[in-house]
Design a protein around this motif. Structure first.
Motif, PDB file in Angstrom:
ATOM      1  N   GLN A   5      -1.388  34.377 -18.494  1.00 63.32           N
ATOM      2  CA  GLN A   5      -1.780  34.754 -19.845  1.00 63.32           C
ATOM      3  C   GLN A   5      -0.552  34.654 -20.752  1.00 63.32           C
ATOM      4  O   GLN A   5       0.573  34.904 -20.320  1.00 63.32           O
ATOM      5  N   PRO A   6      -0.748  34.292 -22.010  1.00 67.21           N
ATOM      6  CA  PRO A   6       0.404  34.298 -22.921  1.00 67.21           C
ATOM      7  C   PRO A   6       0.916  35.723 -23.070  1.00 67.21           C
ATOM      8  O   PRO A   6       0.127  36.671 -23.094  1.00 67.21           O
ATOM      9  N   PRO A   7       2.224  35.928 -23.143  1.00 64.61           N
ATOM     10  CA  PRO A   7       2.748  37.296 -23.255  1.00 64.61           C
ATOM     11  C   PRO A   7       2.312  37.945 -24.563  1.00 64.61           C
ATOM     12  O   PRO A   7       2.132  37.278 -25.584  1.00 64.61           O
ATOM     13  N   SER A   8       2.131  39.245 -24.501  1.00 64.10           N
ATOM     14  CA  SER A   8       1.735  39.993 -25.696  1.00 64.10           C
ATOM     15  C   SER A   8       2.856  40.022 -26.722  1.00 64.10           C
ATOM     16  O   SER A   8       4.041  39.916 -26.382  1.00 64.10           O
ATOM     17  N   ASP A   9       2.478  40.188 -27.976  1.00 67.70           N
ATOM     18  CA  ASP A   9       3.461  40.474 -29.023  1.00 67.70           C
ATOM     19  C   ASP A   9       4.038  41.858 -28.744  1.00 67.70           C
ATOM     20  O   ASP A   9       3.288  42.838 -28.644  1.00 67.70           O
ATOM     21  N   GLU A  51       5.673  44.275 -30.341  1.00 74.89           N
ATOM     22  CA  GLU A  51       5.379  45.407 -31.230  1.00 74.89           C
ATOM     23  C   GLU A  51       3.899  45.776 -31.180  1.00 74.89           C
ATOM     24  O   GLU A  51       3.538  46.952 -31.116  1.00 74.89           O
ATOM     25  N   ARG A  52       3.019  44.774 -31.196  1.00 76.28           N
ATOM     26  CA  ARG A  52       1.577  45.042 -31.137  1.00 76.28           C
ATOM     27  C   ARG A  52       1.217  45.739 -29.829  1.00 76.28           C
ATOM     28  O   ARG A  52       0.386  46.641 -29.793  1.00 76.28           O
ATOM     29  N   LEU A  53       1.854  45.305 -28.738  1.00 71.74           N
ATOM     30  CA  LEU A  53       1.585  45.914 -27.436  1.00 71.74           C
ATOM     31  C   LEU A  53       2.029  47.373 -27.423  1.00 71.74           C
ATOM     32  O   LEU A  53       1.278  48.264 -26.998  1.00 71.74           O
ATOM     33  N   ARG A  54       3.242  47.640 -27.912  1.00 72.18           N
ATOM     34  CA  ARG A  54       3.739  49.027 -27.940  1.00 72.18           C
ATOM     35  C   ARG A  54       2.832  49.909 -28.791  1.00 72.18           C
ATOM     36  O   ARG A  54       2.464  51.022 -28.392  1.00 72.18           O
ATOM     37  N   SER A  55       2.461  49.422 -29.957  1.00 69.35           N
ATOM     38  CA  SER A  55       1.631  50.208 -30.870  1.00 69.35           C
ATOM     39  C   SER A  55       0.245  50.467 -30.278  1.00 69.35           C
ATOM     40  O   SER A  55      -0.303  51.562 -30.388  1.00 69.35           O
ATOM     41  N   CYS A  56      -0.311  49.461 -29.638  1.00 67.13           N
ATOM     42  CA  CYS A  56      -1.636  49.588 -29.039  1.00 67.13           C
ATOM     43  C   CYS A  56      -1.613  50.598 -27.890  1.00 67.13           C
ATOM     44  O   CYS A  56      -2.492  51.473 -27.797  1.00 67.13           O
ATOM     45  N   ILE A  57      -0.618  50.483 -27.028  1.00 66.20           N
ATOM     46  CA  ILE A  57      -0.492  51.423 -25.905  1.00 66.20           C
ATOM     47  C   ILE A  57      -0.340  52.848 -26.427  1.00 66.20           C
ATOM     48  O   ILE A  57      -0.997  53.783 -25.928  1.00 66.20           O
ATOM     49  N   ASP A  65      -9.733  47.379 -30.293  1.00 61.55           N
ATOM     50  CA  ASP A  65     -10.052  48.178 -31.480  1.00 61.55           C
ATOM     51  C   ASP A  65      -9.823  49.646 -31.168  1.00 61.55           C
ATOM     52  O   ASP A  65     -10.422  50.187 -30.232  1.00 61.55           O
ATOM     53  N   VAL A  66      -8.946  50.288 -31.952  1.00 58.83           N
ATOM     54  CA  VAL A  66      -8.729  51.732 -31.853  1.00 58.83           C
ATOM     55  C   VAL A  66      -8.933  52.302 -33.252  1.00 58.83           C
ATOM     56  O   VAL A  66      -8.105  52.090 -34.149  1.00 58.83           O
ATOM     57  N   GLY A  67     -10.061  52.975 -33.449  1.00 62.00           N
ATOM     58  CA  GLY A  67     -10.366  53.463 -34.792  1.00 62.00           C
ATOM     59  C   GLY A  67     -10.453  52.311 -35.768  1.00 62.00           C
ATOM     60  O   GLY A  67     -11.139  51.305 -35.515  1.00 62.00           O
ATOM     61  N   ASN A  68      -9.754  52.421 -36.885  1.00 64.54           N
ATOM     62  CA  ASN A  68      -9.767  51.366 -37.895  1.00 64.54           C
ATOM     63  C   ASN A  68      -8.785  50.239 -37.604  1.00 64.54           C
ATOM     64  O   ASN A  68      -8.730  49.254 -38.347  1.00 64.54           O
ATOM     65  N   ASP A  69      -8.000  50.390 -36.548  1.00 64.44           N
ATOM     66  CA  ASP A  69      -6.959  49.405 -36.245  1.00 64.44           C
ATOM     67  C   ASP A  69      -7.440  48.393 -35.219  1.00 64.44           C
ATOM     68  O   ASP A  69      -8.073  48.751 -34.214  1.00 64.44           O
ATOM     69  N   ASN A  70      -7.135  47.137 -35.475  1.00 64.38           N
ATOM     70  CA  ASN A  70      -7.434  46.064 -34.539  1.00 64.38           C
ATOM     71  C   ASN A  70      -6.114  45.444 -34.084  1.00 64.38           C
ATOM     72  O   ASN A  70      -5.281  45.061 -34.906  1.00 64.38           O
ATOM     73  N   TYR A  71      -5.934  45.374 -32.779  1.00 71.16           N
ATOM     74  CA  TYR A  71      -4.687  44.842 -32.212  1.00 71.16           C
ATOM     75  C   TYR A  71      -4.960  43.460 -31.614  1.00 71.16           C
ATOM     76  O   TYR A  71      -5.752  43.311 -30.694  1.00 71.16           O
ATOM     77  N   GLN A  72      -4.295  42.455 -32.162  1.00 71.59           N
ATOM     78  CA  GLN A  72      -4.366  41.096 -31.646  1.00 71.59           C
ATOM     79  C   GLN A  72      -3.083  40.783 -30.881  1.00 71.59           C
ATOM     80  O   GLN A  72      -2.119  41.542 -30.926  1.00 71.59           O
ATOM     81  N   LYS A 114      -4.470  43.347 -19.351  1.00 72.71           N
ATOM     82  CA  LYS A 114      -3.690  43.820 -18.201  1.00 72.71           C
ATOM     83  C   LYS A 114      -2.436  44.562 -18.666  1.00 72.71           C
ATOM     84  O   LYS A 114      -2.132  45.660 -18.177  1.00 72.71           O
ATOM     85  N   GLU A 115      -1.716  43.976 -19.634  1.00 76.92           N
ATOM     86  CA  GLU A 115      -0.487  44.622 -20.110  1.00 76.92           C
ATOM     87  C   GLU A 115      -0.794  45.927 -20.842  1.00 76.92           C
ATOM     88  O   GLU A 115      -0.053  46.908 -20.718  1.00 76.92           O
ATOM     89  N   VAL A 116      -1.885  45.942 -21.600  1.00 79.53           N
ATOM     90  CA  VAL A 116      -2.267  47.174 -22.301  1.00 79.53           C
ATOM     91  C   VAL A 116      -2.552  48.286 -21.298  1.00 79.53           C
ATOM     92  O   VAL A 116      -2.030  49.407 -21.418  1.00 79.53           O
ATOM     93  N   LEU A 117      -3.356  47.997 -20.290  1.00 81.91           N
ATOM     94  CA  LEU A 117      -3.734  49.043 -19.326  1.00 81.91           C
ATOM     95  C   LEU A 117      -2.528  49.510 -18.512  1.00 81.91           C
ATOM     96  O   LEU A 117      -2.392  50.712 -18.231  1.00 81.91           O
ATOM     97  N   ARG A 118      -1.641  48.570 -18.145  1.00 84.22           N
ATOM     98  CA  ARG A 118      -0.444  48.995 -17.387  1.00 84.22           C
ATOM     99  C   ARG A 118       0.383  49.955 -18.238  1.00 84.22           C
ATOM    100  O   ARG A 118       0.887  50.973 -17.744  1.00 84.22           O
TER     101      ARG A 118
END
Length: 571
Positions: free
Chosen positions: A191-195, A197-203, A316-323, A328-332
C-alpha cells in the motif's frame, strides 16, 4: 530508492512474470484463438498452472474464490464472447471487493490499425465495446500495446491489489511475442504509505473518542478481511474489552470463538443483545460498512450518528474526513494509543444453534439438517453458501479459523460452485464444505467436472427440494416458474468422471444423514438431501416475504392468497 535497471522480455512473458510476483500461481479460463499465444507462453515458461474451466462465467467465479484465500486471482478469456461471459462474475468481484485480474486475449493490433473486421466483435468497425463494458465493473482497465505494456501491467495489478477491486486488460494476440524493455526488479505489493500528518491526526481523533467512551463497539464488513485487518481489530477489541459484531457479508471474518465476538448485526434481524450493543454504543467504529437491504434487516439498521467510518484508504470521524491514510496503519496506531481496559462488563457470546435429537426414521427437514451440519463443522473449514435456504449457514456458530465464502451483495446463483474450484486450488490442504440448493447448482454444475479432474476432495451438501424455494417465499409458492428439472444429482460425479472414487449419497431421513456424516473424507463426498419444496427455515421465509414487499410494493401480487410460502403459525 528503487532500481531503474531493465531487461528485455516478451510482453506475454512479462505479464506472466508479474502475475507470479503478485503471488498468483494459477490462471483460470477458457482457450480461444486470441489468447492462445499467451497460453503457449504459459506452457513454455511454466510460471503459472493453467486451470481450464468449462466456461468463462465459472472461470470468473473461480478467480474470485481463489483471490479470497490467496489475496489476488486471475482469469484469461478471449475477445468479446469470453469477456462478456465472464463479466457477471467480475461484476460480483467488484460488488464484493475482491481483487481479480481479467486478462482478455483480444483482436490483433494490426486489425485495429488497419480497420480490419474480425470475429468475436460486433462487426461494426469499432474496437472499444468491451473496454467500455468493463468500465462499469472494474476499477481500472487498459488495452496493452508495445509502448504501454511495461507500465500498464504494473499499474493494473497494483491497483487491483491496493483497491481490492477487479481490473481488466486486453492483450492483443499479435503482441504477446514482441520484446520490450521492462523493469528488472520484482513487483512489490504494498500500500502507498500514509501522509504522516493525516495519519497522526486520524489516529489521535479515533483513539481520543474510543478512550473517552463508556460503551465502545466495533462493526465489521467484508473489507476487514480484504484489507487483512481482522487480527488488528480483535487485538483492539481485546485491549479495550469492546464487543465486535459483523454484518452477514463478513461472516467468520472475526473468529466466532473470540471472547468479544457478539454475532451478526442486521437491524431488527439481529439478536437483541447484538442490536443493543451496536445501536447504543457511544463510540462505534465501523470498518468498510456498505449497507444494502440484505445486510441491514431490510433497512432497519440504525448506527449511532457519531459512528466512525473507516475504509481502506480514508476515514470519517465526525465532520472530519481523512484521506491518504491506510486502514492497517490507522488501526495499528489506534491500538498503540488507546489505554488497556480491565473493568468493562463481559458481553454475552453468540450461542451455537440449539439442537434436539431428531427421530432417525423421520423424513429429513431443514431444521434437523442444519442441526446436524452444526455438529459436523470443524476448525479451519472453508464454507461456501449459495443463494437459497443455505443462507441458514449464516446462523450457525463456526469453529476457529473457518472461512466463509459467499456472494452476499451480488447474489449470483451458482457462484459457489465456481468459487469452490478456485478456493480449492488456492488452499487444497483445507477441508472445503459446499452448501448449495438444486436451483443454484444447475447454473454451474458442469464445473464439478473440473473439480474432479484435479482430484479435489470437497464435501458437497446439495438440497434437492424441486426448485427455487427461496423464491417461493417471494412469489409463486406453487407456480411452475419456480420449478426445475429433477436431476439424479448424486450420480453426477460418475457422469463427469467415470473412474471417480467420490462417495455419493442420497439422503431422505435424519438417520441417513447421520450415517453419511461419518463417512471418511479421503475423496470427494457428494450428499444429495431430499426435502419438501415448501420446507424452509422461518428466517429465510420471513426475509423473502419482506423482500417481496420491498420489491413489489403495496399493489404487488404477493398480497394475493397462497402466492407466498409463509412461516408456519402455531395456534
Amino acid at each position: 530508492m528503487s532500481s531503474t535497471a531493465t531487461r528485455r522480455m516478451k510482453i506475454g512473458d512479462f505479464l506472466l512474470r508479474r502475475l507470479e510476483e503478485a503471488g498468483i500461481r494459477h490462471l483460470f479460463g477458457v482457450p480461444g484463438d486470441y489468447n492462445l499465444t499467451l497460453l503457449q507462453q504459459l506452457q513454455d515458461t511454466g510460471m503459472l498452472k493453467w486451470i481450464g474451466t468449462t466456461g468463462e462465467l465459472t472461470a470468473s467465479y473461480a478467480a474470485d474464490g481463489y483471490a479470497r484465500l490467496n489475496g489476488v486471482g486471475a482469469l484469461l478469456v478471449t475477445n468479446g464472447v469470453g469477456a462478456l461471459s465472464a463479466i457477471n462474475g467480475v461484476g460480483g468481484s467488484y460488488s464484493e471487493h475482491v481483487p481479480v485480474i481479467c486478462i482478455c486475449g483480444s483482436i490483433p493490433l494490426r486489425s485495429i490499425d488497419r480497420d480490419l473486421g474480425m470475429h468475436h466483435t460486433m462487426a461494426d468497425g469499432t474496437w472499444d465495446h468491451f473496454l467500455d463494458a468493463y468500465a462499469h465493473v472494474t476499477v481500472a482497465r487498459a488495452r496493452l500495446t508495445p509502448r504501454n505494456a511495461a507500465t500498464e501491467v504494473d499499474r493494473l495489478i497494483l491497483t487491483a491489489w491496493r483497491e481490492k477491486l477487479p481490473v481488466y486488460m486486453e492483450l492483443p494476440s499479435d503482441i504477446a511475442y514482441l520484446e520490450i524493455e521492462v523493469p528488472a526488479d520484482p513487483l512489490v505489493l504494498a500500500q502507498p504509505p500514509s501522509d504522516p500528518e493525516r495519519l497522526r491526526s486520524c489516529i489521535a481523533a479515533i483513539a481520543g473518542r474510543l478512550s473517552a467512551a463508556t460503551s465502545p463497539a466495533i462493526l465489521v464488513d467484508a473489507d476487514a478481511d480484504r484489507f487483512g485487518v481482522a487480527p488488528d481489530l480483535m487485538e483492539l477489541a481485546a485491549k479495550m474489552q469492546a464487543p465486535v459484531a459483523v454484518i452477514n457479508a463478513a461472516k467468520a471474518v472475526i473468529d466466532e470463538t473470540f471472547p468479544h465476538y457478539l454475532g451478526i448485526y442486521g437491524g431488527r434481524a439481529s439478536e437483541p443483545h447484538v442490536r443493543e450493543a451496536i445501536e447504543s454504543s457511544d463510540c462505534l467504529l465501523s470498518i468498510g460498512y456498505r449497507p444494502i437491504e440484505v445486510t441491514t434487516g431490510d433497512f432497519t439498521a440504525s448506527l449511532p450518528a457519531n459512528t466512525i467510518h473507516a475504509r481502506g484508504h480514508s476515514v470519517d470521524v465526525g465532520n472530519d474526513n481523512y484521506q491518504a491514510v491506510t486502514l492497517k496503519e490507522v488501526l495499528r496506531g489506534v491500538i498503540d494509543a488507546v489505554p488497556a481496559v480491565r473493568s468493562r462488563a463481559p458481553r454475552r457470546v453468540a450461542p451455537a444453534m440449539a439442537g434436539t435429537q431428531a427421530d432417525g426414521s423421520a423424513k429429513l427437514t431443514q431444521t434437523a439438517y442444519w442441526q446436524a451440519i452444526q455438529s459436523y463443522l470443524r476448525p479451519g473449514d472453508v464454507l461456501y453458501v449459495d443463494n437459497g435456504t443455505s443462507f441458514v449457514l449464516l446462523g450457525l456458530k463456526l469453529p476457529q479459523n473457518c472461512t466463509f465464502i459467499g456472494s452476499i451483495n451480488w447474489g449470483s446463483i451458482g457462484y459457489s460452485v465456481g468459487a469452490l474450484l478456485g478456493a480449492l486450488t488456492a488452499a487444497p490442504h483445507r477441508r472445503h464444505l459446499l452448501f448449495v440448493g438444486d436451483g443454484s447448482f444447475q447454473v454451474t454444475a458442469q464445473e464439478l467436472s473440473t473439480i474432479l479432474r484435479h482430484d479435489h476432495k470437497p464435501v458437497i451438501f446439495l438440497i434437492n427440494n424441486g426448485g427455487y424455494t427461496i423464491e417461493r417465499g417471494y412469489l409463486g409458492k406453487t407456480e411452475p416458474y419456480n420449478d426445475i428439472a429433477n436431476w439424479a444429482y448424486a450420480d453426477l460425479p460418475k457422469v463427469f468422471r467415470p473412474d471417480t472414487s467420490a462417495r455419493s449419497f442420497v439422503v431422505k431421513t435424519s438417520g441417513d444423514l447421520q450415517k453419511v456424516l461419518s463417512a471418511p473424507n479421503d475423496t470427494m463426498i457428494f450428499v444429495e438431501s431430499i426435502m419438501d419444496a415448501c420446507d424452509a427455515p422461518a428466517a429465510v421465509i420471513s426475509s423473502s416475504n419482506k423482500g417481496a414487499d420491498l420489491d413489489y410494493g403495496p399493489r404487488g401480487p404477493q398480497q394475493r392468497d397462497n402466492l407466498q410460502l409463509r412461516p408456519a403459525t402455531h395456534g
